[in-house]
Scaffold this motif. Structure first.
Motif, PDB file in Angstrom:
ATOM      1  N   LEU A   1      -7.544  13.619  19.347  1.00  0.00           N
ATOM      2  CA  LEU A   1      -6.349  14.412  19.086  1.00  0.00           C
ATOM      3  C   LEU A   1      -6.782  15.745  18.488  1.00  0.00           C
ATOM      4  O   LEU A   1      -6.905  15.900  17.266  1.00  0.00           O
ATOM      5  CB  LEU A   1      -5.410  13.655  18.142  1.00  0.00           C
ATOM      6  CG  LEU A   1      -4.103  14.359  17.781  1.00  0.00           C
ATOM      7  CD1 LEU A   1      -3.277  14.660  19.029  1.00  0.00           C
ATOM      8  CD2 LEU A   1      -3.290  13.514  16.800  1.00  0.00           C
ATOM      9  N   ASP A   2      -7.051  16.703  19.358  1.00  0.00           N
ATOM     10  CA  ASP A   2      -7.407  18.060  18.942  1.00  0.00           C
ATOM     11  C   ASP A   2      -6.126  18.878  19.003  1.00  0.00           C
ATOM     12  O   ASP A   2      -5.734  19.367  20.059  1.00  0.00           O
ATOM     13  CB  ASP A   2      -8.479  18.618  19.878  1.00  0.00           C
ATOM     14  CG  ASP A   2      -8.993  19.966  19.418  1.00  0.00           C
ATOM     15  OD1 ASP A   2      -9.527  20.046  18.300  1.00  0.00           O
ATOM     16  OD2 ASP A   2      -8.853  20.950  20.178  1.00  0.00           O
TER      17      ASP A   2
ATOM     18  N   GLN B   1       2.135  18.765  14.520  1.00  0.00           N
ATOM     19  CA  GLN B   1       0.955  17.955  14.232  1.00  0.00           C
ATOM     20  C   GLN B   1       1.332  16.564  13.741  1.00  0.00           C
ATOM     21  O   GLN B   1       0.690  15.575  14.118  1.00  0.00           O
ATOM     22  CB  GLN B   1       0.083  18.678  13.201  1.00  0.00           C
ATOM     23  CG  GLN B   1      -0.587  19.927  13.743  1.00  0.00           C
ATOM     24  CD  GLN B   1      -1.075  20.862  12.652  1.00  0.00           C
ATOM     25  OE1 GLN B   1      -0.941  20.579  11.456  1.00  0.00           O
ATOM     26  NE2 GLN B   1      -1.636  21.998  13.046  1.00  0.00           N
ATOM     27  N   ARG B   2       2.370  16.465  12.945  1.00  0.00           N
ATOM     28  CA  ARG B   2       2.776  15.150  12.449  1.00  0.00           C
ATOM     29  C   ARG B   2       3.389  14.299  13.565  1.00  0.00           C
ATOM     30  O   ARG B   2       3.181  13.072  13.605  1.00  0.00           O
ATOM     31  CB  ARG B   2       3.749  15.309  11.276  1.00  0.00           C
ATOM     32  CG  ARG B   2       3.067  15.874  10.051  1.00  0.00           C
ATOM     33  CD  ARG B   2       3.835  15.649   8.763  1.00  0.00           C
ATOM     34  NE  ARG B   2       3.020  16.034   7.621  1.00  0.00           N
ATOM     35  CZ  ARG B   2       3.361  15.845   6.353  1.00  0.00           C
ATOM     36  NH1 ARG B   2       4.540  15.277   6.061  1.00  0.00           N
ATOM     37  NH2 ARG B   2       2.557  16.212   5.375  1.00  0.00           N
TER      38      ARG B   2
ATOM     39  N   THR C   1       1.831  10.804  14.750  1.00  0.00           N
ATOM     40  CA  THR C   1       2.684   9.614  14.819  1.00  0.00           C
ATOM     41  C   THR C   1       2.491   8.878  16.139  1.00  0.00           C
ATOM     42  O   THR C   1       2.340   7.648  16.172  1.00  0.00           O
ATOM     43  CB  THR C   1       4.156  10.010  14.648  1.00  0.00           C
ATOM     44  OG1 THR C   1       4.341  10.606  13.363  1.00  0.00           O
ATOM     45  CG2 THR C   1       5.072   8.808  14.794  1.00  0.00           C
ATOM     46  N   ARG C   2       2.469   9.632  17.236  1.00  0.00           N
ATOM     47  CA  ARG C   2       2.316   8.985  18.541  1.00  0.00           C
ATOM     48  C   ARG C   2       0.896   8.459  18.736  1.00  0.00           C
ATOM     49  O   ARG C   2       0.700   7.373  19.272  1.00  0.00           O
ATOM     50  CB  ARG C   2       2.665   9.978  19.662  1.00  0.00           C
ATOM     51  CG  ARG C   2       2.748   9.306  21.034  1.00  0.00           C
ATOM     52  CD  ARG C   2       3.791   8.221  21.034  1.00  0.00           C
ATOM     53  NE  ARG C   2       3.646   7.285  22.154  1.00  0.00           N
ATOM     54  CZ  ARG C   2       3.906   6.005  22.092  1.00  0.00           C
ATOM     55  NH1 ARG C   2       4.306   5.460  20.952  1.00  0.00           N
ATOM     56  NH2 ARG C   2       3.774   5.233  23.154  1.00  0.00           N
TER      57      ARG C   2
ATOM     58  N   ALA D   1      -0.941  10.890   7.324  1.00  0.00           N
ATOM     59  CA  ALA D   1      -1.005   9.886   8.384  1.00  0.00           C
ATOM     60  C   ALA D   1      -1.580   8.572   7.876  1.00  0.00           C
ATOM     61  O   ALA D   1      -1.094   7.487   8.233  1.00  0.00           O
ATOM     62  CB  ALA D   1      -1.843  10.408   9.551  1.00  0.00           C
ATOM     63  N   ALA D   2      -2.600   8.664   7.029  1.00  0.00           N
ATOM     64  CA  ALA D   2      -3.193   7.437   6.495  1.00  0.00           C
ATOM     65  C   ALA D   2      -2.169   6.644   5.689  1.00  0.00           C
ATOM     66  O   ALA D   2      -2.052   5.420   5.830  1.00  0.00           O
ATOM     67  CB  ALA D   2      -4.407   7.792   5.638  1.00  0.00           C
ATOM     68  N   ALA D   3      -1.411   7.329   4.842  1.00  0.00           N
ATOM     69  CA  ALA D   3      -0.409   6.649   4.024  1.00  0.00           C
ATOM     70  C   ALA D   3       0.768   6.155   4.856  1.00  0.00           C
ATOM     71  O   ALA D   3       1.283   5.057   4.642  1.00  0.00           O
ATOM     72  CB  ALA D   3       0.075   7.593   2.924  1.00  0.00           C
ATOM     73  N   LYS D   4       1.181   6.953   5.829  1.00  0.00           N
ATOM     74  CA  LYS D   4       2.359   6.634   6.626  1.00  0.00           C
ATOM     75  C   LYS D   4       2.131   5.436   7.532  1.00  0.00           C
ATOM     76  O   LYS D   4       3.020   4.577   7.691  1.00  0.00           O
ATOM     77  CB  LYS D   4       2.730   7.858   7.474  1.00  0.00           C
ATOM     78  CG  LYS D   4       3.927   7.677   8.388  1.00  0.00           C
ATOM     79  CD  LYS D   4       5.231   7.755   7.654  1.00  0.00           C
ATOM     80  CE  LYS D   4       6.415   7.774   8.605  1.00  0.00           C
ATOM     81  NZ  LYS D   4       7.699   7.821   7.884  1.00  0.00           N
TER      82      LYS D   4
END
Length: 429
Positions: A165-166, A197-198, A202-203, A233-236
């Motif tokens: 994911l760049d 980016q979020r 997520t995807r 992202a790690a926490a979510k």
């Protein structure tokens, strides 16, 4: 900075020199290097990727070389090679390049997975998608398939063990070459980028298979787009930021906060490239062993009967990985077996090898289909000036009757020339 970092910084090729990849089969690299040397280029190997080279002498822009014209080299900033290298895909595996255009990192991934692997290169925007396909075809990346989905809505379950994911970013890491990015994207104007980016993270997290590896990368130095996004992202999604090894040939700065401990922040000026940020996300604190590679389907190329009946030249079908070659409308298309199961249910395209309504004419760039010298009409050249004459649109004496002939530099297949009467030409299409 570690002693190793100082040694890297003092390396002769740490300076901002042009980097490139040899975009050919591994056994062809010495021949491509010989062609470059014959044109006056001098270079040395880079330590982080087998195909990577650093130019020492450039008599004219590398993009104007014969090697570049025949798709045998690809100019690429060294830091851009790092994210796919960090993904660590093995031969035979399948990898998803979620934001792929123009295909530079797709090429690195294709090198890593090899002929029996698969790279799904995704790009939703039409013009960028066309650019992606043109580049993949020029480079003969027949193990790559293309999809055109919005990345934040990429379909399918979590089945990918390797995802790159760049993301689109502010590009602050390229400011030395593109100073306008600093005024175009400021801390006050990047909110749309942060939101995108979020959504992409997520995807990507949903597409990741258990034990898989997700590489998140940017070419910016902005903490909000780097450490903050990775920590979010790690926490979510209950993921962990895994520690990436410090690749040789680079100098790294400490991460800006502990949310992304283990990520790599490339010091561009000290490394001789762009500034980059690379992080790995996955389940568990350590990288899980990659799954055993497997290839579905047969171990040979299956060619549709109507293709064989329409071709008028000898073709080396075994130059392709396992898969099938068949007509789709007026185009001859190759689809690798590695994509049939992995991409089942998705809309995807393989490599175009030729086209024609009645007869069938191979793409001049389909060098993977060129047979051994002597198996058919063969134009074998050993002088660089003759190659340049072809590239400039001039004709050379034909090696035999048409409609096409294999073109070689020494014993290196370059593609196909069109034969008309007693002359032949390179069309470049």
């Amino acid at each position: 900075m570690t002693a190793a970092g100082h040694a890297q910084q003092d390396s002769a090729c740490t300076a901002r020199r042009r980097r490139f990849r040899l975009t050919c089969l591994p056994h062809e690299r010495p021949a491509v290097e010989a062609l470059l040397a014959a044109e006056g280029y001098a270079f040395e190997a880079e330590p982080y990727l087998a195909s990577a080279r650093c130019l020492r002498t450039e008599p004219k822009p590398l993009g104007a070389s014969a090697a570049a014209a025949f798709g045998l080299v690809y100019i690429l900033d060294k830091s851009s090679m790092l994210p796919p290298v960090c993904l660590g895909a093995r031969p035979g595996e399948a990898a998803l390049d979620l934001c792929a255009s123009p295909g530079s990192k797709t090429g690195v991934l294709a090198e890593m997975v090899g002929d029996n692997g698969l790279v799904a290169a995704n790009e939703p925007k039409r013009k960028r998608y066309q650019t992606l396909r043109q580049n993949l075809q020029q480079l003969n990346l027949v193990q790559a398939a293309t999809t055109g989905y919005p990345a934040e809505d990429y379909p399918g379950p979590g089945r990918w063990t390797r995802i790159l994911l760049d993301v689109p970013c502010s590009g602050w890491g390229t400011a030395d070459k593109n100073p306008k990015v600093m005024s175009l994207w400021t801390e006050q104007t990047i909110k749309p980028l942060l939101s995108l980016q979020r959504r992409l993270l997520t995807r990507a997290a949903a597409l990741l298979a258990p034990g898989g590896r997700l590489i998140y990368s940017t070419c910016t130095t902005n903490v909000q787009e780097n450490e903050d996004q990775v920590g979010w992202a790690a926490a979510k999604f209950g993921l962990h930021v895994r520690s990436l090894p410090a690749a040789p040939g680079f100098v790294f700065d400490p991460v800006e906060n502990q949310k992304a401990k283990g990520a790599l922040r490339v010091n561009g000026p000290a490394s001789g490239g762009q500034s980059f940020f690379v992080a790995e996300l996955g389940q568990g604190g350590e990288s899980c062993p990659p799954p055993e590679a497997s290839v579905s389907g047969s171990k040979h190329v299956r060619v549709a009967p109507d293709v064989l009946s329409r071709l008028k030249v000898e073709v080396n079908w075994q130059g392709l990985p396992p898969g099938r070659a068949e007509m789709e409308g007026e185009r001859l298309v190759f689809r690798p077996d590695s994509g049939l199961d992995t991409l089942d249910g998705l809309s995807w395209q393989g490599t175009v090898l030729g086209q024609g309504r009645t007869g069938l004419r191979l793409s001049s760039r389909a060098r993977r289909l060129v047979p051994e010298i002597g198996a058919g009409p063969s134009l074998v050249l050993d002088r660089v000036d003759e190659l340049h004459r072809l590239l400039q649109g001039q004709s050379l004496p034909a090696p035999g009757p048409g409609p096409m002939a294999g073109l070689y530099w020494m014993d290196l297949p370059l593609g196909w020339v069109t034969v008309k009467g007693r002359r032949c030409m390179w069309t470049g299409r």
